[in-house]
Write an enzyme that holds these catalytic residues in place. Structure first.
Site, PDB file in Angstrom:
ATOM      1  N   HIS A  52       0.866  -1.185   0.000  1.00  0.00           N
ATOM      2  CA  HIS A  52       0.000   0.000   0.000  1.00  0.00           C
ATOM      3  C   HIS A  52       0.902   1.235   0.000  1.00  0.00           C
ATOM      4  O   HIS A  52       1.684   1.455   0.916  1.00  0.00           O
ATOM      5  CB  HIS A  52      -0.905   0.022   1.229  1.00  0.00           C
ATOM      6  CG  HIS A  52      -1.876   1.166   1.219  1.00  0.00           C
ATOM      7  ND1 HIS A  52      -3.114   1.098   0.623  1.00  0.00           N
ATOM      8  CD2 HIS A  52      -1.774   2.431   1.710  1.00  0.00           C
ATOM      9  CE1 HIS A  52      -3.740   2.249   0.756  1.00  0.00           C
ATOM     10  NE2 HIS A  52      -2.945   3.073   1.403  1.00  0.00           N
ATOM     11  N   CYS A  53       0.787   2.036  -1.053  1.00  0.00           N
ATOM     12  CA  CYS A  53       1.645   3.213  -1.225  1.00  0.00           C
ATOM     13  C   CYS A  53       0.980   4.430  -0.589  1.00  0.00           C
ATOM     14  O   CYS A  53      -0.117   4.832  -0.992  1.00  0.00           O
ATOM     15  CB  CYS A  53       1.906   3.451  -2.709  1.00  0.00           C
ATOM     16  SG  CYS A  53       3.018   4.840  -3.031  1.00  0.00           S
ATOM     17  N   LEU A  54       1.646   5.005   0.404  1.00  0.00           N
ATOM     18  CA  LEU A  54       1.085   6.175   1.084  1.00  0.00           C
ATOM     19  C   LEU A  54       1.081   7.396   0.178  1.00  0.00           C
ATOM     20  O   LEU A  54       0.144   8.202   0.206  1.00  0.00           O
ATOM     21  CB  LEU A  54       1.877   6.451   2.363  1.00  0.00           C
ATOM     22  CG  LEU A  54       1.778   5.390   3.461  1.00  0.00           C
ATOM     23  CD1 LEU A  54       2.671   5.758   4.634  1.00  0.00           C
ATOM     24  CD2 LEU A  54       0.342   5.227   3.935  1.00  0.00           C
TER      25      LEU A  54
END
Length: 341
Positions: free
Chosen positions: A187-189
């Site tokens: 999950h890419c912030l």
């Protein structure tokens, strides 16, 4: 004062409903911050660097190419951030509807599923048939997914307790998105979304473009400092500080690009590489064996050029396939390009 702030917030949420969700609000703030950083780095360069302006007059193509890369990078960022990573629930809805349509014998040109090279493909055409179908009956999906696991596997072992759906191999539930993602990577912030099967290629291209833009910008900053290092000390301090942060970002981007290129060539994900010993069906496989790899060339082709369908489910390799992949390469294998096919 508090009442005025509450009234302003209420009016803002009324005109922009997306801001009422804290998660979406933080994602929008991160995206705005990233765009602002790009504009600051490029804007200050054109503001202080008179030589760059002169070069633009002499060679407009040079600046045009740089600005084109700048715009393409931001466009690729938003394209990746707004794309779906490929959710298990969406694939299940499509598979269930195609199964229902097949049973009613209404499909003429395509089957609901086709097996290609041991991988199951769910094909979605036009406006995504199945969007209006809730797919509450998961019987066909459960049967389809369990055929990808070894015989005798328990359905309960691969059922997500949050989504209440049977996860195919390589899928994982994301706590941030609260959904199960096909071929979950991470999950890419900064993007505010998951990276999975459907958008991993877009993510790789974004990293590639961002790395090229950062490298080019660093070169422009270094060129400026070589010529104008002693003209105005306060400008030099600003430019040196920006160059240092750019250099750190460049190192991080290069390492990230190399890491994901390695994942692409071996058909792995970040989650599988980092949490390999915690994944039940990967725990007993040696670390030097890449269970889902089909060869470097085919992995690269499937990653970049596979438009056969939106959702692709890969079954677990058999014991015979794992034994074959565990064999060390010989000189003959290298000459025959065994690692590439």
């Amino acid at each position: 004062m508090g009442g005025l702030w509450d009234y302003a917030s209420e009016r803002c949420f009324h005109f922009f409903p997306c801001l009422s969700d804290p998660a979406r609000r933080s994602a929008l703030c991160l995206r705005a911050a990233l765009v602002a950083l790009h504009l600051i780095y490029v804007g200050l360069l054109f503001l202080f660097d008179g030589d760059l302006i002169d070069r633009t007059r002499r060679q407009p193509w040079y600046t045009a190419l740089y600005l084109l890369l700048f715009v393409a990078t931001l466009a690729q960022y938003f394209l990746t951030a707004c794309s779906s990573p490929g959710y298990v629930l969406d694939a299940m809805k499509v598979a269930n509807e195609r199964d229902a349509l097949f049973r009613k014998a209404t499909m003429t040109s395509k089957q609901p599923a086709s097996s290609k090279n041991g991988s199951f493909v769910v094909t979605v055409e036009g406006n995504q048939v199945g969007r209006n179908l809730l797919g509450s009956n998961a019987t066909s999906w459960t049967k389809l997914v369990m055929e990808m696991y070894p015989p005798g596997s328990s359905v309960r072992s691969y059922t997500c307790t949050y989504c209440n759906v049977v996860q195919p191999p390589r899928a994982k539930h994301c706590n941030d998105c609260d959904k199960c993602v096909l071929q979950f990577d991470h999950h890419c912030l900064w993007l505010g979304t998951c990276i999975g099967q459907a958008n991993h290629c877009r993510f790789w291209w974004y990293i590639c473009e961002e790395t090229a833009l950062c490298l080019w910008t660093c070169m422009l900053y270094i060129t400026y400092l070589k010529i104008n290092i002693s003209k105005a000390w306060w400008i030099d301090v600003i430019m040196i500080a920006l160059l240092v942060t750019l250099s750190i970002s460049l190192i991080f981007l290069v390492l990230l690009l190399l890491f994901h290129s390695y994942l692409v060539l071996t058909n792995q994900t970040t989650y599988e590489l980092v949490r390999r010993r915690r994944i039940s069906y990967l725990r007993g496989i040696p670390e030097r064996v890449y269970p889902f790899s089909k060869g470097t060339c085919r992995n690269l082709s499937n990653f970049c050029c596979d438009w056969s369908g939106l959702y692709k489910l890969e079954p677990l390799p058999t014991a015979q396939e794992l034994e074959e992949k565990a064999k060390p390469y010989t000189c003959i294998d290298v000459l025959c390009c065994r690692c590439c096919c």
